[in-house]
Motif scaffolding. Structure first.
Motif, PDB file in Angstrom:
ATOM      1  N   ALA A   8       0.844  -1.186   0.000  1.00 28.21           N
ATOM      2  CA  ALA A   8       0.000   0.000   0.000  1.00 28.21           C
ATOM      3  C   ALA A   8       0.884   1.244   0.000  1.00 28.21           C
ATOM      4  O   ALA A   8       1.873   1.310   0.736  1.00 28.21           O
ATOM      5  CB  ALA A   8      -0.928  -0.011   1.206  1.00 28.21           C
ATOM      6  N   GLY A   9       0.557   2.194  -0.846  1.00 31.76           N
ATOM      7  CA  GLY A   9       1.318   3.431  -0.939  1.00 31.76           C
ATOM      8  C   GLY A   9       2.484   3.380  -1.903  1.00 31.76           C
ATOM      9  O   GLY A   9       3.025   4.413  -2.275  1.00 31.76           O
ATOM     10  N   ALA A  10       2.892   2.188  -2.332  1.00 35.04           N
ATOM     11  CA  ALA A  10       4.041   2.047  -3.233  1.00 35.04           C
ATOM     12  C   ALA A  10       3.629   2.322  -4.675  1.00 35.04           C
ATOM     13  O   ALA A  10       2.458   2.190  -5.049  1.00 35.04           O
ATOM     14  CB  ALA A  10       4.633   0.654  -3.119  1.00 35.04           C
ATOM     15  N   GLU A  11       4.619   2.718  -5.477  1.00 37.61           N
ATOM     16  CA  GLU A  11       4.399   2.961  -6.894  1.00 37.61           C
ATOM     17  C   GLU A  11       4.992   1.816  -7.707  1.00 37.61           C
ATOM     18  O   GLU A  11       6.028   1.251  -7.339  1.00 37.61           O
ATOM     19  CB  GLU A  11       5.036   4.277  -7.325  1.00 37.61           C
ATOM     20  N   TYR A  12       4.308   1.513  -8.824  1.00 33.92           N
ATOM     21  CA  TYR A  12       4.711   0.414  -9.695  1.00 33.92           C
ATOM     22  C   TYR A  12       4.593   0.855 -11.147  1.00 33.92           C
ATOM     23  O   TYR A  12       3.744   1.666 -11.486  1.00 33.92           O
ATOM     24  CB  TYR A  12       3.822  -0.820  -9.457  1.00 33.92           C
ATOM     25  N   ASP A  13       5.455   0.293 -11.976  1.00 34.01           N
ATOM     26  CA  ASP A  13       5.399   0.528 -13.408  1.00 34.01           C
ATOM     27  C   ASP A  13       4.766  -0.690 -14.070  1.00 34.01           C
ATOM     28  O   ASP A  13       5.179  -1.825 -13.820  1.00 34.01           O
ATOM     29  CB  ASP A  13       6.794   0.767 -13.984  1.00 34.01           C
ATOM     30  N   VAL A  14       3.769  -0.437 -14.899  1.00 37.72           N
ATOM     31  CA  VAL A  14       3.030  -1.506 -15.567  1.00 37.72           C
ATOM     32  C   VAL A  14       3.200  -1.351 -17.074  1.00 37.72           C
ATOM     33  O   VAL A  14       2.942  -0.284 -17.621  1.00 37.72           O
ATOM     34  CB  VAL A  14       1.536  -1.477 -15.193  1.00 37.72           C
ATOM     35  N   THR A  15       3.650  -2.428 -17.707  1.00 37.10           N
ATOM     36  CA  THR A  15       3.786  -2.486 -19.164  1.00 37.10           C
ATOM     37  C   THR A  15       2.883  -3.607 -19.653  1.00 37.10           C
ATOM     38  O   THR A  15       2.880  -4.702 -19.075  1.00 37.10           O
ATOM     39  CB  THR A  15       5.242  -2.763 -19.572  1.00 37.10           C
ATOM     40  N   VAL A  16       2.105  -3.333 -20.696  1.00 33.00           N
ATOM     41  CA  VAL A  16       1.142  -4.312 -21.207  1.00 33.00           C
ATOM     42  C   VAL A  16       1.415  -4.583 -22.683  1.00 33.00           C
ATOM     43  O   VAL A  16       1.533  -3.640 -23.475  1.00 33.00           O
ATOM     44  CB  VAL A  16      -0.307  -3.808 -21.024  1.00 33.00           C
ATOM     45  N   ALA A  17       1.498  -5.857 -23.016  1.00 34.50           N
ATOM     46  CA  ALA A  17       1.567  -6.269 -24.415  1.00 34.50           C
ATOM     47  C   ALA A  17       0.184  -6.755 -24.817  1.00 34.50           C
ATOM     48  O   ALA A  17      -0.401  -7.601 -24.133  1.00 34.50           O
ATOM     49  CB  ALA A  17       2.595  -7.387 -24.591  1.00 34.50           C
ATOM     50  N   LEU A  18      -0.349  -6.186 -25.880  1.00 34.79           N
ATOM     51  CA  LEU A  18      -1.633  -6.635 -26.415  1.00 34.79           C
ATOM     52  C   LEU A  18      -1.348  -7.676 -27.493  1.00 34.79           C
ATOM     53  O   LEU A  18      -0.493  -7.460 -28.348  1.00 34.79           O
ATOM     54  CB  LEU A  18      -2.398  -5.486 -27.063  1.00 34.79           C
ATOM     55  N   ARG A  19      -2.062  -8.790 -27.437  1.00 35.29           N
ATOM     56  CA  ARG A  19      -1.952  -9.771 -28.519  1.00 35.29           C
ATOM     57  C   ARG A  19      -3.333 -10.299 -28.854  1.00 35.29           C
ATOM     58  O   ARG A  19      -4.245 -10.230 -28.046  1.00 35.29           O
ATOM     59  CB  ARG A  19      -0.974 -10.896 -28.180  1.00 35.29           C
ATOM     60  N   ARG A  20      -3.454 -10.827 -30.041  1.00 33.68           N
ATOM     61  CA  ARG A  20      -4.744 -11.284 -30.551  1.00 33.68           C
ATOM     62  C   ARG A  20      -4.670 -12.771 -30.856  1.00 33.68           C
ATOM     63  O   ARG A  20      -3.671 -13.254 -31.368  1.00 33.68           O
ATOM     64  CB  ARG A  20      -5.075 -10.506 -31.826  1.00 33.68           C
ATOM     65  N   GLU A  21      -5.714 -13.495 -30.500  1.00 34.33           N
ATOM     66  CA  GLU A  21      -5.891 -14.885 -30.906  1.00 34.33           C
ATOM     67  C   GLU A  21      -7.129 -14.936 -31.783  1.00 34.33           C
ATOM     68  O   GLU A  21      -8.116 -14.245 -31.516  1.00 34.33           O
ATOM     69  CB  GLU A  21      -6.064 -15.812 -29.702  1.00 34.33           C
ATOM     70  N   ASP A  22      -7.074 -15.775 -32.810  1.00 35.35           N
ATOM     71  CA  ASP A  22      -8.193 -15.848 -33.746  1.00 35.35           C
ATOM     72  C   ASP A  22      -9.220 -16.907 -33.389  1.00 35.35           C
ATOM     73  O   ASP A  22     -10.401 -16.751 -33.680  1.00 35.35           O
ATOM     74  CB  ASP A  22      -7.679 -16.091 -35.166  1.00 35.35           C
ATOM     75  N   THR A  23      -8.782 -18.021 -32.776  1.00 35.90           N
ATOM     76  CA  THR A  23      -9.716 -19.124 -32.493  1.00 35.90           C
ATOM     77  C   THR A  23      -9.594 -19.543 -31.040  1.00 35.90           C
ATOM     78  O   THR A  23      -8.615 -20.194 -30.690  1.00 35.90           O
ATOM     79  CB  THR A  23      -9.422 -20.333 -33.407  1.00 35.90           C
ATOM     80  N   PRO A  24     -10.540 -19.188 -30.197  1.00 35.33           N
ATOM     81  CA  PRO A  24     -11.625 -18.244 -30.445  1.00 35.33           C
ATOM     82  C   PRO A  24     -11.076 -16.820 -30.465  1.00 35.33           C
ATOM     83  O   PRO A  24      -9.970 -16.568 -29.962  1.00 35.33           O
ATOM     84  CB  PRO A  24     -12.568 -18.473 -29.269  1.00 35.33           C
ATOM     85  N   PRO A  25     -11.847 -15.882 -30.978  1.00 35.20           N
ATOM     86  CA  PRO A  25     -11.353 -14.510 -31.073  1.00 35.20           C
ATOM     87  C   PRO A  25     -11.186 -13.876 -29.685  1.00 35.20           C
ATOM     88  O   PRO A  25     -12.140 -13.786 -28.925  1.00 35.20           O
ATOM     89  CB  PRO A  25     -12.417 -13.791 -31.899  1.00 35.20           C
ATOM     90  N   ARG A  26      -9.945 -13.491 -29.397  1.00 31.24           N
ATOM     91  CA  ARG A  26      -9.622 -12.908 -28.096  1.00 31.24           C
ATOM     92  C   ARG A  26      -8.602 -11.792 -28.252  1.00 31.24           C
ATOM     93  O   ARG A  26      -7.756 -11.838 -29.133  1.00 31.24           O
ATOM     94  CB  ARG A  26      -8.970 -13.948 -27.180  1.00 31.24           C
ATOM     95  N   LEU A  27      -8.667 -10.865 -27.323  1.00 30.09           N
ATOM     96  CA  LEU A  27      -7.611  -9.888 -27.132  1.00 30.09           C
ATOM     97  C   LEU A  27      -7.025 -10.202 -25.764  1.00 30.09           C
ATOM     98  O   LEU A  27      -7.767 -10.313 -24.784  1.00 30.09           O
ATOM     99  CB  LEU A  27      -8.163  -8.455 -27.169  1.00 30.09           C
ATOM    100  N   ILE A  28      -5.723 -10.389 -25.713  1.00 32.68           N
ATOM    101  CA  ILE A  28      -5.071 -10.778 -24.468  1.00 32.68           C
ATOM    102  C   ILE A  28      -4.116  -9.671 -24.043  1.00 32.68           C
ATOM    103  O   ILE A  28      -3.339  -9.164 -24.857  1.00 32.68           O
ATOM    104  CB  ILE A  28      -4.329 -12.120 -24.640  1.00 32.68           C
ATOM    105  N   LEU A  29      -4.212  -9.300 -22.778  1.00 28.45           N
ATOM    106  CA  LEU A  29      -3.350  -8.273 -22.211  1.00 28.45           C
ATOM    107  C   LEU A  29      -2.365  -8.956 -21.264  1.00 28.45           C
ATOM    108  O   LEU A  29      -2.765  -9.485 -20.223  1.00 28.45           O
ATOM    109  CB  LEU A  29      -4.170  -7.244 -21.430  1.00 28.45           C
TER     110      LEU A  29
END
Length: 130
Positions: free
Chosen positions: A78-99
């Motif tokens: 609690a109170g701490a700071e964090y750096d968040v990096t997100v890679a977005l990727r796509r799957e076709d079967t089934p159709p998904r967006l993954i973070l």
């Protein structure tokens, strides 16, 4: 696994003690510690989610939360700071967006990884035009 569509961040987030305690109450967890699922609220931050929303609008789909998982190498404070990096990727079967998110302490040490799966449903199924 498909290649990343884009890399977002890093974005600096702070674990707000009051918000972490409220989040813990809402999920029935101990308010004395930051719940392991707390980083889920950062995904809704406009710096991240606006880009997901824009991708879905361009693809004419609605993102529906399918699953989320977390793995930690250290506890969030609690109170701490964090750096968040997100890679977005796509799957076709089934159709998904993954973070795929990586959470690091302010000094760069890895703290956690998370995967958020969003099922992509055509807008036509939600009364939209196709």
């Amino acid at each position: 696994m498909a290649d990343a569509l884009s890399i977002l961040g890093p974005f600096r987030f702070r674990v707000d003690p009051a918000r972490a305690a409220a989040f813990a109450r809402e999920i029935g967890a101990d308010e004395a510690s930051v719940p392991l699922s707390y980083p889920a609220i950062w995904i809704a931050d406009p710096r991240l989610f606006d880009q997901v929303r824009d991708y879905c609008a361009a693809a004419d789909v609605v993102p529906v939360h399918e699953s989320q998982s977390f793995s930690f190498s250290g506890a969030l404070r609690a109170g701490a700071e964090y750096d968040v990096t997100v890679a977005l990727r796509r799957e076709d079967t089934p159709p998904r967006l993954i973070l795929d998110a990586i959470v690091a302490s302010a000094d760069g040490a890895p703290v956690a990884k998370s995967e958020t799966m969003l099922r992509l449903v055509p807008r036509a199924g939600f009364g939209g035009q196709s």
